[in-house]
Design a protein around this motif. Sequence first.
Motif, PDB file in Angstrom:
ATOM      1  N   ASP A  26       0.831  -1.203   0.000  1.00  0.00           N
ATOM      2  CA  ASP A  26       0.000   0.000   0.000  1.00  0.00           C
ATOM      3  C   ASP A  26       0.873   1.262   0.000  1.00  0.00           C
ATOM      4  O   ASP A  26       0.696   2.156  -0.829  1.00  0.00           O
ATOM      5  CB  ASP A  26      -0.908  -0.028   1.248  1.00  0.00           C
ATOM      6  CG  ASP A  26      -1.884   1.135   1.249  1.00  0.00           C
ATOM      7  OD1 ASP A  26      -2.398   1.465   0.170  1.00  0.00           O
ATOM      8  OD2 ASP A  26      -2.099   1.729   2.321  1.00  0.00           O
ATOM      9  N   TRP A  27       1.832   1.306   0.917  1.00  0.00           N
ATOM     10  CA  TRP A  27       2.673   2.505   1.013  1.00  0.00           C
ATOM     11  C   TRP A  27       3.637   2.637  -0.157  1.00  0.00           C
ATOM     12  O   TRP A  27       3.946   3.739  -0.601  1.00  0.00           O
ATOM     13  CB  TRP A  27       3.413   2.524   2.358  1.00  0.00           C
ATOM     14  CG  TRP A  27       2.518   3.094   3.403  1.00  0.00           C
ATOM     15  CD1 TRP A  27       1.811   2.415   4.358  1.00  0.00           C
ATOM     16  CD2 TRP A  27       2.149   4.459   3.540  1.00  0.00           C
ATOM     17  NE1 TRP A  27       1.040   3.276   5.086  1.00  0.00           N
ATOM     18  CE2 TRP A  27       1.228   4.543   4.607  1.00  0.00           C
ATOM     19  CE3 TRP A  27       2.503   5.631   2.872  1.00  0.00           C
ATOM     20  CZ2 TRP A  27       0.665   5.746   5.025  1.00  0.00           C
ATOM     21  CZ3 TRP A  27       1.943   6.834   3.288  1.00  0.00           C
ATOM     22  CH2 TRP A  27       1.041   6.882   4.348  1.00  0.00           C
ATOM     23  N   LYS A  30       2.403   4.588  -2.988  1.00  0.00           N
ATOM     24  CA  LYS A  30       2.354   6.046  -2.788  1.00  0.00           C
ATOM     25  C   LYS A  30       3.757   6.646  -2.702  1.00  0.00           C
ATOM     26  O   LYS A  30       4.022   7.712  -3.241  1.00  0.00           O
ATOM     27  CB  LYS A  30       1.606   6.384  -1.490  1.00  0.00           C
ATOM     28  CG  LYS A  30       0.191   5.846  -1.407  1.00  0.00           C
ATOM     29  CD  LYS A  30      -0.360   6.107  -0.003  1.00  0.00           C
ATOM     30  CE  LYS A  30      -1.466   5.133   0.313  1.00  0.00           C
ATOM     31  NZ  LYS A  30      -1.824   5.120   1.721  1.00  0.00           N
TER      32      LYS A  30
END
Length: 206
Positions: A26-27, A30
């Motif tokens: 997820d990170w 980004k």
Amino acid sequence: MINKNFPNITEKQREQFALLDSLYRDWNAKINVISRKDIDNLYLHHVLHSLAIAKAINFRPGTKILDFGTGGGFPGIPLAIMFPECQFTLIDGTGKKIRVCNEVIAACGLKNVTAVQRRGEEEKGKYEFVVSRAVMPMPDLMKIVRKNIDKKEQKNAYPNGVIVLKGGNLDEELKPFRNIVEKTELTTFFPDEEWYKEKYLIYCPV
């Protein structure tokens, strides 16, 4: 992979290690903290790699450890899961990487880790051990972190010092420390994993 190599971890630790996959995916989408093509190898190349340190030394409760140049949290976060009664400080000069560390620390419910944006030269704390993954050549690293090693408080099987994970030919780099350094190929700890050939754990007392 973790369960096979560390069969005695608790259910809570298993859950925390399992969480890392979705958190880093997820990170990483980004903020790129792990190479995009490497994210599928998170456990082999990053988590288990970090835990080679746990195979070499069983940190005693209360030990203070500095992760120098932690990047996205390696080796500090896997070690903090493995040693919940030790205190870890993670530093890196890049703010967005420390942000990812803090998000992962919070999501895993880790209470024994602090991650701060800070250069090694600015770090004033005292620690029993400094750990790192291939941040810089050993002589340069030792110059910076020597001030951070606690010379008085000895509580582990190994004298206080520096533990780094590195690969390739290290003869030249380790020459200044050849009489005191211990170099162990990671296949000693993980014999089934071909990827760990010519990758080493380096321990140097200070």
